[in-house]
Design a protein around this motif. Structure first.
Motif, PDB file in Angstrom:
ATOM      1  N   LEU A 242       0.752  -1.111  -0.099  1.00  0.00           N
ATOM      2  CA  LEU A 242       0.121   0.104  -0.004  1.00  0.00           C
ATOM      3  C   LEU A 242       0.873   1.285   0.257  1.00  0.00           C
ATOM      4  CD1 LEU A 242      -2.606   1.503   0.251  1.00  0.00           C
ATOM      5  CD2 LEU A 242      -2.571   1.177   2.767  1.00  0.00           C
ATOM      6  N   VAL A 243       1.942   1.474   0.852  1.00  0.00           N
ATOM      7  CA  VAL A 243       2.580   2.310   0.915  1.00  0.00           C
ATOM      8  C   VAL A 243       3.599   2.531  -0.572  1.00  0.00           C
ATOM      9  CG1 VAL A 243       4.887   3.362   2.053  1.00  0.00           C
ATOM     10  CG2 VAL A 243       3.108   2.302   3.471  1.00  0.00           C
ATOM     11  N   ILE A 244       4.130   1.603  -0.943  1.00  0.00           N
ATOM     12  CA  ILE A 244       4.781   1.479  -2.235  1.00  0.00           C
ATOM     13  C   ILE A 244       3.845   2.217  -3.429  1.00  0.00           C
ATOM     14  CG2 ILE A 244       6.061   0.519  -3.980  1.00  0.00           C
ATOM     15  CD1 ILE A 244       7.432   0.927  -1.440  1.00  0.00           C
ATOM     16  N   THR A 245       2.498   1.705  -3.418  1.00  0.00           N
ATOM     17  CA  THR A 245       1.432   2.136  -4.244  1.00  0.00           C
ATOM     18  C   THR A 245       1.474   3.491  -4.370  1.00  0.00           C
ATOM     19  OG1 THR A 245       0.436  -0.364  -4.334  1.00  0.00           O
ATOM     20  CG2 THR A 245      -0.632   1.622  -5.325  1.00  0.00           C
ATOM     21  N   LEU A 246       1.116   3.950  -3.194  1.00  0.00           N
ATOM     22  CA  LEU A 246       0.653   5.395  -2.909  1.00  0.00           C
ATOM     23  C   LEU A 246       2.005   6.254  -3.413  1.00  0.00           C
ATOM     24  CD1 LEU A 246      -0.791   5.540   0.650  1.00  0.00           C
ATOM     25  CD2 LEU A 246      -2.087   5.879  -1.494  1.00  0.00           C
ATOM     26  N   ILE A 247       3.079   5.653  -3.096  1.00  0.00           N
ATOM     27  CA  ILE A 247       4.340   6.372  -3.764  1.00  0.00           C
ATOM     28  C   ILE A 247       4.333   6.384  -5.247  1.00  0.00           C
ATOM     29  CG2 ILE A 247       6.890   6.487  -4.003  1.00  0.00           C
ATOM     30  CD1 ILE A 247       6.889   5.417  -1.077  1.00  0.00           C
ATOM     31  N   GLY A 248       4.032   5.240  -5.879  1.00  0.00           N
ATOM     32  CA  GLY A 248       4.008   5.218  -7.483  1.00  0.00           C
ATOM     33  C   GLY A 248       2.884   6.270  -8.051  1.00  0.00           C
ATOM     34  N   ILE A 249       1.733   6.313  -7.135  1.00  0.00           N
ATOM     35  CA  ILE A 249       0.682   7.216  -7.729  1.00  0.00           C
ATOM     36  C   ILE A 249       1.379   8.491  -7.573  1.00  0.00           C
ATOM     37  CG2 ILE A 249      -1.577   8.267  -6.989  1.00  0.00           C
ATOM     38  CD1 ILE A 249      -2.375   5.417  -6.070  1.00  0.00           C
ATOM     39  N   VAL A 250       2.009   9.257  -6.407  1.00  0.00           N
ATOM     40  CA  VAL A 250       2.711  10.396  -6.587  1.00  0.00           C
ATOM     41  C   VAL A 250       3.433  10.662  -7.517  1.00  0.00           C
ATOM     42  CG1 VAL A 250       3.691  12.061  -4.988  1.00  0.00           C
ATOM     43  CG2 VAL A 250       1.978  10.663  -4.177  1.00  0.00           C
ATOM     44  N   LEU A 251       4.354   9.593  -7.774  1.00  0.00           N
ATOM     45  CA  LEU A 251       5.629   9.686  -8.896  1.00  0.00           C
ATOM     46  C   LEU A 251       4.855   9.612 -10.151  1.00  0.00           C
ATOM     47  CD1 LEU A 251       8.382   7.509  -7.532  1.00  0.00           C
ATOM     48  CD2 LEU A 251       8.358   9.915  -7.778  1.00  0.00           C
TER      49      LEU A 251
ATOM     50  N   VAL B 263      -1.438   4.560 -13.281  1.00  0.00           N
ATOM     51  CA  VAL B 263      -0.529   3.567 -14.051  1.00  0.00           C
ATOM     52  C   VAL B 263       0.951   3.603 -13.263  1.00  0.00           C
ATOM     53  CG1 VAL B 263       1.346   3.784 -16.129  1.00  0.00           C
ATOM     54  CG2 VAL B 263      -1.168   4.268 -16.329  1.00  0.00           C
ATOM     55  N   GLY B 264       1.280   5.035 -12.549  1.00  0.00           N
ATOM     56  CA  GLY B 264       2.370   4.600 -11.605  1.00  0.00           C
ATOM     57  C   GLY B 264       2.162   3.712 -10.579  1.00  0.00           C
ATOM     58  N   GLY B 265       0.884   3.959  -9.867  1.00  0.00           N
ATOM     59  CA  GLY B 265       0.365   2.877  -8.768  1.00  0.00           C
ATOM     60  C   GLY B 265       0.285   1.457  -8.883  1.00  0.00           C
ATOM     61  N   ILE B 266      -0.194   1.232 -10.272  1.00  0.00           N
ATOM     62  CA  ILE B 266      -0.055  -0.247 -10.718  1.00  0.00           C
ATOM     63  C   ILE B 266       1.445  -0.909 -10.923  1.00  0.00           C
ATOM     64  CG2 ILE B 266      -0.766  -1.674 -12.349  1.00  0.00           C
ATOM     65  CD1 ILE B 266      -3.266  -0.017 -12.837  1.00  0.00           C
ATOM     66  N   ILE B 267       2.120   0.098 -11.556  1.00  0.00           N
ATOM     67  CA  ILE B 267       3.452  -0.497 -11.869  1.00  0.00           C
ATOM     68  C   ILE B 267       4.393  -0.537 -10.326  1.00  0.00           C
ATOM     69  CG2 ILE B 267       5.852   0.345 -12.624  1.00  0.00           C
ATOM     70  CD1 ILE B 267       4.280   1.821 -14.790  1.00  0.00           C
ATOM     71  N   PHE B 268       4.000   0.410  -9.484  1.00  0.00           N
ATOM     72  CA  PHE B 268       4.632   0.186  -8.382  1.00  0.00           C
ATOM     73  C   PHE B 268       4.174  -1.037  -7.300  1.00  0.00           C
ATOM     74  CE2 PHE B 268       6.904   3.844  -9.245  1.00  0.00           C
ATOM     75  CZ  PHE B 268       8.003   4.137  -8.424  1.00  0.00           C
ATOM     76  N   TYR B 269       2.899  -1.287  -7.558  1.00  0.00           N
ATOM     77  CA  TYR B 269       2.315  -2.378  -6.752  1.00  0.00           C
ATOM     78  C   TYR B 269       2.771  -3.704  -7.298  1.00  0.00           C
ATOM     79  CZ  TYR B 269      -1.524  -5.510  -5.242  1.00  0.00           C
ATOM     80  OH  TYR B 269      -2.031  -6.688  -4.477  1.00  0.00           O
ATOM     81  N   PHE B 270       3.021  -3.990  -8.483  1.00  0.00           N
ATOM     82  CA  PHE B 270       3.592  -5.314  -9.209  1.00  0.00           C
ATOM     83  C   PHE B 270       5.135  -5.309  -8.628  1.00  0.00           C
ATOM     84  CE2 PHE B 270      -0.306  -5.007 -11.989  1.00  0.00           C
ATOM     85  CZ  PHE B 270      -0.877  -6.226 -11.672  1.00  0.00           C
ATOM     86  N   ILE B 271       5.821  -4.239  -8.747  1.00  0.00           N
ATOM     87  CA  ILE B 271       7.209  -3.978  -8.356  1.00  0.00           C
ATOM     88  C   ILE B 271       7.104  -4.477  -6.790  1.00  0.00           C
ATOM     89  CG2 ILE B 271       9.077  -2.668  -7.924  1.00  0.00           C
ATOM     90  CD1 ILE B 271       8.246  -1.270 -10.485  1.00  0.00           C
ATOM     91  N   SER B 272       6.380  -3.928  -6.138  1.00  0.00           N
ATOM     92  CA  SER B 272       6.195  -4.126  -4.498  1.00  0.00           C
ATOM     93  C   SER B 272       6.184  -5.475  -4.380  1.00  0.00           C
ATOM     94  CB  SER B 272       5.254  -3.038  -3.850  1.00  0.00           C
ATOM     95  OG  SER B 272       3.996  -3.536  -4.232  1.00  0.00           O
ATOM     96  N   GLY B 273       5.420  -6.333  -5.275  1.00  0.00           N
ATOM     97  CA  GLY B 273       5.174  -7.654  -4.733  1.00  0.00           C
ATOM     98  C   GLY B 273       6.241  -8.417  -5.028  1.00  0.00           C
TER      99      GLY B 273
END
Length: 366
Positions: free
Chosen positions: A7-16, A48-58
């Motif tokens: 969740l934290v990484i996804t939020l960072i991805g959304i912002v980025l 897009v940023g959130g999805i990318i970071f979500y999969f990366i975080s997995g």
């Protein structure tokens, strides 16, 4: 833990994603900065940023959780004192980061706003917080020693504080003579005496026997002694302790006092000359009121002059005797001829004993 991390990484991805979109759009200007299309584009960029970071975080979540578990284990091994110091250091680091980031987040970049500076401020918080932790933990012993020194100073001050209810000094054991004498009350009122005052029951019994004596003088002395005990008991400036310790195998009261002083590791408070000598022989500390009184008398040196009234004849040949205002005996050589007269005399010598002080003088007319 895995979901929180993702969740934290996804939020960072959304912002980025939103920040990168705004930077690219500002450089190319292919979408106007206003309107519903721009808002939709920001939302899509964030998704897009959130999805990318979500999969990366997995992929990295497992490693992160393992690292976090190891960190938790290491934290549990850290002493509580270092944890406290480290937490204080982290708080100080965050405060410093706040002071720096506040003016930083107020800056604006065309087409982007302050998003970059917000991200930079987050990094400042993390960096300064970590730096504060590291510095404080590494120097925790120095910080703790400062608090320890302050604590030691406070403890030393608290030890120096006087409390009459605490036995801060050696116990003083009163004998019969010093009680009957009565000057002990005046000494206690000056607060020069510290520690407990001890009166044993066998001393009280001796005072009672004296008070019941058929002899008028002894009876008066015994009653005076009992009155002095009551005055000491009611004196708020001292702490009186009545002990019931007795030694049936010992008959003499003075011998019982010596035994009690040894057992209590105390001092004998007396004005009995003979008891004073016995204590000196046995190595028992003594507080003699007569010695104190003599020490407080004005010093008289040979060769000094004084005015003295010869009131009686002395025991020696041709001697006369007079007294100073404090009761000190003055022996006048060849003073029999000055009986009932006041003369100016010169001090020839001074004799100091535990029983008192004697001054020998000679008339200036001789």
């Amino acid at each position: 833990m895995k979901r929180i991390f993702q969740l934290v990484i996804t939020l960072i991805g959304i912002v980025l994603g939103i920040v990168i979109f705004n930077i690219v759009n500002a450089a190319s200007s292919f979408i106007e900065q206003r309107g519903i299309i721009f808002i939709i584009a920001n939302v899509l960029a964030g998704l897009v940023g959130g999805i990318i970071f979500y999969f990366i975080s997995g992929k990295f979540a497992g490693k992160f959780i393992n690292k976090f578990s190891n960190l938790e284990g290491q934290m549990s091994e850290i002493p509580a004192s270092k944890l406290i110091v480290g937490t204080i250091g982290t708080i100080i680091g965050i405060v410093i980061a706040t002071l720096i980031s506040r003016p930083l987040t107020s800056l604006q970049v065309p087409y982007v706003g302050n998003s970059i500076f917000v991200l930079l401020s987050i990094l400042l918080y993390i960096g300064f917080g970590y730096l504060g932790w590291r510095v404080s933990v590494r120097n925790s012993e120095d910080f703790l020693s400062l608090f320890k020194n302050v604590k030691d100073v406070k403890e030393q001050k608290s030890i120096l504080k006087h409390d009459k209810n605490k036995n801060l000094a050696t116990a003083k054991i009163l004998d019969t003579s010093v009680i009957i004498d009565g000057r002990i009350v005046d000494i206690l009122n000056t607060e020069f005496i510290e520690g407990d005052l001890i009166i044993s029951e066998f001393v009280l019994e001796e005072l009672q026997h004296i008070a019941d004596s058929p002899d008028d003088l002894k009876r008066e002395r015994g009653r005076r002694g009992l009155d002095i005990v009551n005055e000491i008991k009611n004196n708020e400036k001292t702490n009186l302790v009545i002990v019931d310790t007795d030694y049936p195998e010992i008959k003499e009261v003075d011998s019982k006092l010596l035994k009690l002083a040894i057992d209590l590791n105390g001092k004998i408070f007396t004005n009995d000359y003979n008891l004073n000598k016995v204590c000196d022989v046995q190595g028992i500390p003594v507080l003699n009121i007569n010695d104190l009184a003599n020490a407080l008398k004005p010093v008289v040196l040979p060769g000094e002059s004084m005015e003295i009234e010869v009131i009686k004849l002395g025991k020696g040949r041709n001697q006369g005797v007079g007294y100073l205002e404090d009761g000190t005996m003055v022996v006048v050589e060849d003073g029999d001829k000055y009986l009932d007269k006041t003369i100016i005399a010169t001090v020839t010598s001074v004799l100091q004993t535990s029983a008192g002080r004697m001054i020998f003088v000679k008339s200036k007319e001789d």
